[in-house]
Design a protein around this motif. Structure first.
Motif, PDB file in Angstrom:
ATOM      1  N   GLY A 147       0.801  -1.212   0.000  1.00 42.44           N
ATOM      2  CA  GLY A 147       0.000   0.000   0.000  1.00 42.44           C
ATOM      3  C   GLY A 147       0.839   1.269   0.000  1.00 42.44           C
ATOM      4  O   GLY A 147       0.313   2.369   0.080  1.00 42.44           O
ATOM      5  N   ALA A 148       2.174   1.117  -0.107  1.00 40.16           N
ATOM      6  CA  ALA A 148       3.032   2.298  -0.110  1.00 40.16           C
ATOM      7  C   ALA A 148       3.012   2.984  -1.471  1.00 40.16           C
ATOM      8  O   ALA A 148       3.339   4.152  -1.590  1.00 40.16           O
ATOM      9  N   GLY A 149       2.621   2.241  -2.517  1.00 41.16           N
ATOM     10  CA  GLY A 149       2.584   2.805  -3.863  1.00 41.16           C
ATOM     11  C   GLY A 149       3.615   2.205  -4.798  1.00 41.16           C
ATOM     12  O   GLY A 149       3.794   2.654  -5.914  1.00 41.16           O
ATOM     13  N   LYS A 150       4.282   1.141  -4.336  1.00 45.89           N
ATOM     14  CA  LYS A 150       5.346   0.536  -5.147  1.00 45.89           C
ATOM     15  C   LYS A 150       4.817   0.018  -6.481  1.00 45.89           C
ATOM     16  O   LYS A 150       5.380   0.303  -7.541  1.00 45.89           O
ATOM     17  N   THR A 151       3.729  -0.751  -6.409  1.00 47.56           N
ATOM     18  CA  THR A 151       3.197  -1.350  -7.640  1.00 47.56           C
ATOM     19  C   THR A 151       2.718  -0.278  -8.612  1.00 47.56           C
ATOM     20  O   THR A 151       2.968  -0.368  -9.813  1.00 47.56           O
ATOM     21  N   THR A 152       2.053   0.759  -8.087  1.00 46.61           N
ATOM     22  CA  THR A 152       1.596   1.850  -8.955  1.00 46.61           C
ATOM     23  C   THR A 152       2.784   2.494  -9.660  1.00 46.61           C
ATOM     24  O   THR A 152       2.760   2.738 -10.867  1.00 46.61           O
ATOM     25  N   LEU A 153       3.840   2.737  -8.911  1.00 46.70           N
ATOM     26  CA  LEU A 153       5.033   3.347  -9.494  1.00 46.70           C
ATOM     27  C   LEU A 153       5.616   2.448 -10.587  1.00 46.70           C
ATOM     28  O   LEU A 153       5.959   2.912 -11.672  1.00 46.70           O
ATOM     29  N   PHE A 154       5.695   1.161 -10.309  1.00 47.23           N
ATOM     30  CA  PHE A 154       6.249   0.235 -11.301  1.00 47.23           C
ATOM     31  C   PHE A 154       5.389   0.205 -12.561  1.00 47.23           C
ATOM     32  O   PHE A 154       5.896   0.124 -13.675  1.00 47.23           O
ATOM     33  N   ARG A 155       4.079   0.271 -12.380  1.00 48.67           N
ATOM     34  CA  ARG A 155       3.196   0.247 -13.545  1.00 48.67           C
ATOM     35  C   ARG A 155       3.334   1.524 -14.367  1.00 48.67           C
ATOM     36  O   ARG A 155       3.198   1.497 -15.583  1.00 48.67           O
ATOM     37  N   ILE A 156       3.616   2.619 -13.697  1.00 47.55           N
ATOM     38  CA  ILE A 156       3.858   3.862 -14.445  1.00 47.55           C
ATOM     39  C   ILE A 156       5.167   3.734 -15.217  1.00 47.55           C
ATOM     40  O   ILE A 156       5.249   4.050 -16.396  1.00 47.55           O
ATOM     41  N   LEU A 157       6.202   3.205 -14.550  1.00 44.84           N
ATOM     42  CA  LEU A 157       7.514   3.111 -15.186  1.00 44.84           C
ATOM     43  C   LEU A 157       7.525   2.105 -16.334  1.00 44.84           C
ATOM     44  O   LEU A 157       8.343   2.199 -17.236  1.00 44.84           O
ATOM     45  N   THR A 158       6.621   1.135 -16.295  1.00 47.34           N
ATOM     46  CA  THR A 158       6.574   0.156 -17.380  1.00 47.34           C
ATOM     47  C   THR A 158       5.511   0.544 -18.410  1.00 47.34           C
ATOM     48  O   THR A 158       5.105  -0.276 -19.221  1.00 47.34           O
ATOM     49  N   SER A 159       5.024   1.764 -18.353  1.00 49.03           N
ATOM     50  CA  SER A 159       4.072   2.326 -19.328  1.00 49.03           C
ATOM     51  C   SER A 159       2.689   1.691 -19.254  1.00 49.03           C
ATOM     52  O   SER A 159       1.882   1.834 -20.161  1.00 49.03           O
ATOM     53  N   THR A 206      10.309  -4.326  -2.655  1.00 48.31           N
ATOM     54  CA  THR A 206      10.156  -5.377  -1.651  1.00 48.31           C
ATOM     55  C   THR A 206       9.601  -4.802  -0.348  1.00 48.31           C
ATOM     56  O   THR A 206       9.870  -3.656  -0.010  1.00 48.31           O
ATOM     57  N   PRO A 207       8.786  -5.587   0.347  1.00 50.89           N
ATOM     58  CA  PRO A 207       8.339  -5.145   1.661  1.00 50.89           C
ATOM     59  C   PRO A 207       9.303  -5.579   2.768  1.00 50.89           C
ATOM     60  O   PRO A 207       9.141  -5.177   3.911  1.00 50.89           O
ATOM     61  N   TYR A 208      10.275  -6.420   2.423  1.00 52.26           N
ATOM     62  CA  TYR A 208      11.209  -6.912   3.444  1.00 52.26           C
ATOM     63  C   TYR A 208      12.367  -5.942   3.601  1.00 52.26           C
ATOM     64  O   TYR A 208      13.189  -5.784   2.705  1.00 52.26           O
ATOM     65  N   MET A 209      12.427  -5.287   4.757  1.00 54.04           N
ATOM     66  CA  MET A 209      13.441  -4.266   5.003  1.00 54.04           C
ATOM     67  C   MET A 209      14.863  -4.830   4.935  1.00 54.04           C
ATOM     68  O   MET A 209      15.785  -4.158   4.506  1.00 54.04           O
ATOM     69  N   ASP A 210      15.016  -6.082   5.382  1.00 56.55           N
ATOM     70  CA  ASP A 210      16.371  -6.634   5.442  1.00 56.55           C
ATOM     71  C   ASP A 210      16.955  -6.824   4.048  1.00 56.55           C
ATOM     72  O   ASP A 210      18.160  -6.945   3.893  1.00 56.55           O
ATOM     73  N   GLU A 211      16.111  -6.815   3.016  1.00 55.58           N
ATOM     74  CA  GLU A 211      16.642  -6.992   1.671  1.00 55.58           C
ATOM     75  C   GLU A 211      17.288  -5.726   1.132  1.00 55.58           C
ATOM     76  O   GLU A 211      17.952  -5.744   0.101  1.00 55.58           O
ATOM     77  N   ALA A 212      17.090  -4.607   1.829  1.00 54.80           N
ATOM     78  CA  ALA A 212      17.673  -3.345   1.370  1.00 54.80           C
ATOM     79  C   ALA A 212      19.188  -3.472   1.234  1.00 54.80           C
ATOM     80  O   ALA A 212      19.791  -2.937   0.297  1.00 54.80           O
ATOM     81  N   ARG A 223      21.518   1.035  -4.137  1.00 46.45           N
ATOM     82  CA  ARG A 223      20.861   2.166  -3.502  1.00 46.45           C
ATOM     83  C   ARG A 223      19.392   1.807  -3.305  1.00 46.45           C
ATOM     84  O   ARG A 223      18.847   0.972  -4.023  1.00 46.45           O
ATOM     85  N   VAL A 224      18.787   2.463  -2.317  1.00 45.17           N
ATOM     86  CA  VAL A 224      17.374   2.171  -2.079  1.00 45.17           C
ATOM     87  C   VAL A 224      16.594   3.468  -1.884  1.00 45.17           C
ATOM     88  O   VAL A 224      17.155   4.502  -1.534  1.00 45.17           O
ATOM     89  N   ALA A 225      15.300   3.372  -2.149  1.00 45.85           N
ATOM     90  CA  ALA A 225      14.381   4.448  -1.796  1.00 45.85           C
ATOM     91  C   ALA A 225      13.414   3.867  -0.786  1.00 45.85           C
ATOM     92  O   ALA A 225      12.807   2.817  -1.042  1.00 45.85           O
ATOM     93  N   LEU A 226      13.289   4.490   0.366  1.00 46.20           N
ATOM     94  CA  LEU A 226      12.304   4.035   1.350  1.00 46.20           C
ATOM     95  C   LEU A 226      10.999   4.737   1.031  1.00 46.20           C
ATOM     96  O   LEU A 226      10.958   5.966   0.909  1.00 46.20           O
ATOM     97  N   ILE A 227       9.938   3.960   0.862  1.00 47.03           N
ATOM     98  CA  ILE A 227       8.683   4.538   0.402  1.00 47.03           C
ATOM     99  C   ILE A 227       7.547   4.132   1.337  1.00 47.03           C
ATOM    100  O   ILE A 227       7.477   2.985   1.795  1.00 47.03           O
TER     101      ILE A 227
END
Lengths: 364, 302, 245
Positions: free
Chosen positions: B40-52, B190-196, B201-205
């Motif tokens: 619900g942070a908006g990750k999927t929406t962002l990815f869908r925008i970036l993939t057109s 990813t929702p898993y923080m430890d994978e950062a 580089r990472v963006a926390l969203i």
């Protein structure tokens, strides 16, 4: 594109449910409608209240009785017996002749005869009356020609193209229409909706593949399968029910392909507005199949519908296809007889293809 | 260094919900870049925008030199995308899936086999098995192979490790590290923080907004408090105590310890004496390095 | 201490496939029991059996003091269940959801009303009372789902990946709730993919290829496997898996 079509075929053949819908249901429906649900009348009991007991009234009764459809149950003596006999439930129709029936017919040119039918089953009652009327009309026509009496209006007999009044001949064109619609529209809409549900559509959209390629890839396998289906039903109706095949078969096949393509375009249109297989299924069932069955004239004659439904029936592509099939199969019609309906079908096809390509989203 | 993705002021609303609120972010070529945040942070929406796949309400995004809205046709040739669910044809076999996706991109398995070899080799023994009958980890590998088969310049992986067990997750990140090269930018969510820690580089969203963009190390370094790990025999009581204590800035359960931050140095001393007075058995307090998750929680509450 | 889950030699076969291979374990009252395993190790099968949704091929099982073969209905009254996939109805309001689940377990209307007020207060949901559950943030939804799963005060509650995808703060608040419930004497049976959450459990079992390969407190497991965190323990064990699905 080639890969797409191959993939599509593999998926269809691996899903046994779609195979059942594709081939099982059509065959079952043809047999069901052909045998179990025939609305043909057989040995219906009727009674007669003959107040004149003269030449013509007896001849008419004999004629009705000698047909396959009716059996004379008994002769009645008074009008009070009519209700009683209906109440017993065996007799479905009573015919009442006025007194001096023959005399009236020859001298006045009109004779009255009353047909009373048990309308607790309105369809059967309607049919009984029609059958009886047809026999009476037929009789009247013979008498008129034999005695070269003039000035009497001879009604047209309505069962001209299906003189045996076999309902299966009326049903087969309807079944073909319904099944092609079902298989084509429902199967394509479901298969596109499934890609959306699984998320594979996302990948396809992100790939350089064009919408038209996806559409054609989806449609082509079903054109072929629907065509095979059409052939199966035709052959089945020929072998099992003796459906006449005297019409222009080539024309029939071309018209069938046209109708299939129209249905597929409709299916794609449905899929563009539904996101899950369930929605696609419900939409094709309720928005497509039911109106097709109810309004195309397949079961309920369009002439008997209220004005508004008659107008509505014109936007049912299936109505026009049923007319075409009947015309070709039962009347040996040629292209000249069906060009108008064909043109309407072509317009529908073009309309839905354009609509579905326009509506088919290049994004989510 | 060359930019691979440039996101400027992207916003997206769905009805009344704000999915993305003025996002800005730049991703370099050849990077493994992670968007880290809960559902619900908006990750999927962002990815869908970036993939057109969807159009943003405002803002622009340039991926591999192409605008995601106006140049989507060009862009779609160069993108690799793995949506959140492993989007495979369940009723096709492993090999048929791969073949199909190769065909969609007008290439063949043969042509680009070298790209996917290290991953695909692991599932090749099962190439005649239907994709629907694969385990989670294997589906993940197949989906990745399918996304790579056309040699994309940018690879978008939307939550590739969600719902996958720890072993498969670890293996997956190892595969991504092998794929890393100057020609391929990898964008992961990813929702898993430890994978950062696995990303360059990472963006926390969170709630449609970016809290921070940096290397994992710099994010950890920017944690502005002293962090302590608390431990004792009765963790349940200690948890309640540390959360309600007036000297506490924050206290969160963290594995076998409680990660605790004091309001000030003085508060820390007060806290320790209060705890000691309450007789928590085997109480230990130890200063530790914060993790990405500590930083995320700190940023969330700011 | 009272034993609420008692499993002896549980075997579940699907044809030739042995999903659960001779599982034996006990869970005590008020214990938080972590049930870990790689995807496909047989966790889901086992949980289904423990909830009375599926019958084992063989083995002796007592759940909440009832026999799994003969007293399934009684078991169902004494357990709660919550997972990320199935929790609340999105198209009902909070109160309607609570009423529905309370009704299922035969709670009186008065009690349901009490609980509704209590839950709304506990989660600060006042602003959401008239809204559909779909409009709640995921974290709050999960917390509410947990509360609803224990509405009938069951002896055991099964939590199937309850915190998957939830933000880190809410995740911890969720675990605070779990602790609270366990402190009241409810047994918690939980699965998770977050290895730090494994540390919060009193005891953990780790399944590999249908068998329980390890069962102990987190501290002891770390000692045995010479690791400083649970992730390492888990990976060492799960790597042994030979089964492909």
């Amino acid at each position: 594109m080639k890969d797409f079509i191959i993939k599509e075929f593999k998926q269809i053949f691996r899903d046994y449910r779609s195979m059942v819908i594709l081939f099982g249901i059509p065959i079952a429906q043809v047999l069901l409608f052909g045998f179990a649900l025939t609305m043909d009348l057989n040995d219906v009991h009727f009674a007669v209240l003959d107040k004149s007991k003269d030449e013509y009234s007896k001849k008419i009764v004999d004629k009705i009785n000698s047909s396959d459809y009716f059996i004379l149950d008994q002769n009645l003596n008074s009008e009070s017996e009519i209700t009683k006999i209906f109440e017993k439930g065996i007799v479905k129709e009573v015919i009442v002749f006025e007194s001096n029936f023959t005399e009236n017919f020859i001298k006045k040119g009109t004779a009255n005869l009353q047909i009373i039918a048990d309308a607790s089953d309105p369809n059967t009652a309607n049919m009984l009356v029609n059958y009886t009327k047809a026999i009476v009309d037929n009789f009247q026509q013979t008498i008129v020609t034999e005695n070269s009496l003039k000035g009497i209006v001879i009604p047209q007999i309505e069962f001209k193209y299906n003189s045996e009044l076999k309902s299966v001949f009326m049903f087969v064109p309807g079944i073909i229409t319904i099944i092609l619609m079902l298989v084509s529209a429902m199967m394509t809409s479901i298969s596109i909706a499934r890609e959306k549900e699984l998320g594979t559509m996302e990948i396809l959209l992100v790939s350089p593949i064009k919408p038209i390629q996806i559409i054609v890839g989806k449609v082509l396998p079903y054109v072929l399968l629907s065509f095979i289906n059409f052939m199966v039903i035709l052959i089945l109706s020929f072998w099992v029910f003796g459906m006449p095949m005297d019409g222009n078969m080539f024309l029939l096949l071309v018209e069938a392909v046209l109708y299939i393509v129209m249905s597929l375009a409709l299916g794609i249109f449905i899929s563009t507005v539904s996101n899950s297989q369930q929605t696609a299924m419900l939409l094709s069932m309720f928005a497509l199949l039911l109106p097709t069955i109810l309004l195309s004239g397949f079961i309920f004659p369009i002439e008997n519908m209220p004005q508004i439904l008659q107008i509505l029936s014109n936007i049912m592509p299936s109505k026009w296809f049923i007319i075409i099939v009947k015309s070709i199969m039962l009347k040996q019609g040629s292209f000249i007889d069906v060009w108008k309906e064909t043109l309407i079908l072509i317009s529908f096809t073009v309309f839905f293809i354009v609509l579905s390509i326009k509506k088919f989203k290049i994004r989510l | 260094m060359n930019l691979s993705v440039k996101i400027s002021n992207i916003s997206k609303k769905f009805n009344a919900t704000i999915a993305l609120n003025s996002i800005n972010c730049e991703i370099n070529k050849g990077e493994i870049f992670g968007f880290i945040g809960p559902d619900g942070a908006g990750k999927t929406t962002l990815f869908r925008i970036l993939t057109s796949l969807i159009i943003p309400d405002t803002g622009t995004a340039i991926v591999d030199g192409d605008n995601v809205v106006s140049d989507y046709k060009l862009l779609r040739n160069k993108l690799g995308y793995m949506p959140g669910r492993f989007s495979l044809y369940q009723d096709l076999t492993v090999e048929e899936n791969l073949k199909f996706f190769a065909g969609v991109f007008k290439t063949s398995i043969k042509e680009n086999y070298h790209l996917i070899e290290p991953i695909y080799k692991q599932i090749e023994p099962f190439k005649n098995r239907r994709a629907g009958k694969l385990s989670g980890g294997m589906k993940q590998k197949l989906a990745l192979s399918c996304a790579l088969i056309h040699k994309p310049n940018v690879l978008f992986l939307d939550e590739p490790t969600t719902g996958v067990d720890a072993v498969s997750r670890k293996e997956f990140w190892e595969m991504l590290k092998h794929l890393k090269s100057n020609e391929l930018t990898i964008v992961v969510s990813t929702p898993y923080m430890d994978e950062a820690a696995q990303c360059d580089r990472v963006a926390l969203i969170q709630k449609g907004e970016i809290l921070d963009i940096n290397t994992p190390q710099n994010i950890v370094n920017s944690f502005s408090h002293k962090l302590f790990a608390l431990k004792c025999d009765n963790m349940y009581e200690l948890n309640i105590e540390s959360q309600t204590n007036k000297n506490t800035h924050s206290a969160y359960l963290f594995g076998e310890t409680i990660h605790w931050v004091a309001k000030s140095e003085e508060c820390k001393m007060n806290f320790i004496s209060e705890i000691n007075a309450k007789n928590f058995k085997n109480f230990e307090i130890l200063q530790i390095q914060p993790s990405i998750e500590d930083c995320f929680m700190e940023l969330m509450t700011k | 201490m009272e034993t609420v889950v008692e499993v002896k030699n549980l075997v579940k076969k699907f044809g030739n496939f042995v999903a659960n291979d001779n599982l034996t374990f006990e869970v005590k009252k008020g214990e938080i029991f972590g049930f870990l395993g790689a995807n496909g190790a047989g966790k889901t099968t086992a949980i289904k059996i423990l909830c009375g949704l599926s019958t084992p091929t063989s083995g002796e099982l007592n759940i909440a003091g009832f026999n799994i073969y003969t007293e399934r209905e009684k078991i169902k009254k004494n357990i709660g269940y919550m997972s990320q996939k199935f929790s609340l109805y999105d198209d009902l309001t909070i109160a309607e959801n609570i009423k529905f689940y309370g009704g299922i377990y035969g709670l009186s209307l008065k009690k349901i009303k009490e609980k509704t007020i209590k839950y709304i207060e506990a989660l600060n949901l006042e602003q959401y009372t008239k809204k559909m559950v779909a409009e709640l943030p995921l974290g709050i939804k999960q917390k509410l789902a947990f509360m609803v799963s224990v509405i009938h005060e069951p002896k055991i509650v099964f939590l199937d990946e309850p915190t998957s995808g939830v933000d880190p703060i809410t995740r911890r608040q969720f675990w605070d709730m779990i602790y609270n419930e366990a402190n009241k004497g409810t047994t918690i049976f939980v699965t998770t993919h977050y290895m730090d959450e494994a540390e919060y459990c009193n005891r953990i079992s780790i399944m590999v290829d249908g068998k329980i390969e390890a069962l102990d407190t987190p501290a002891n497991l770390k000692k045995t496997f010479n690791s400083n965190n649970m992730e390492n323990v888990f990976i060492q064990l799960a790597r042994k898996a030979t089964r492909i699905d």
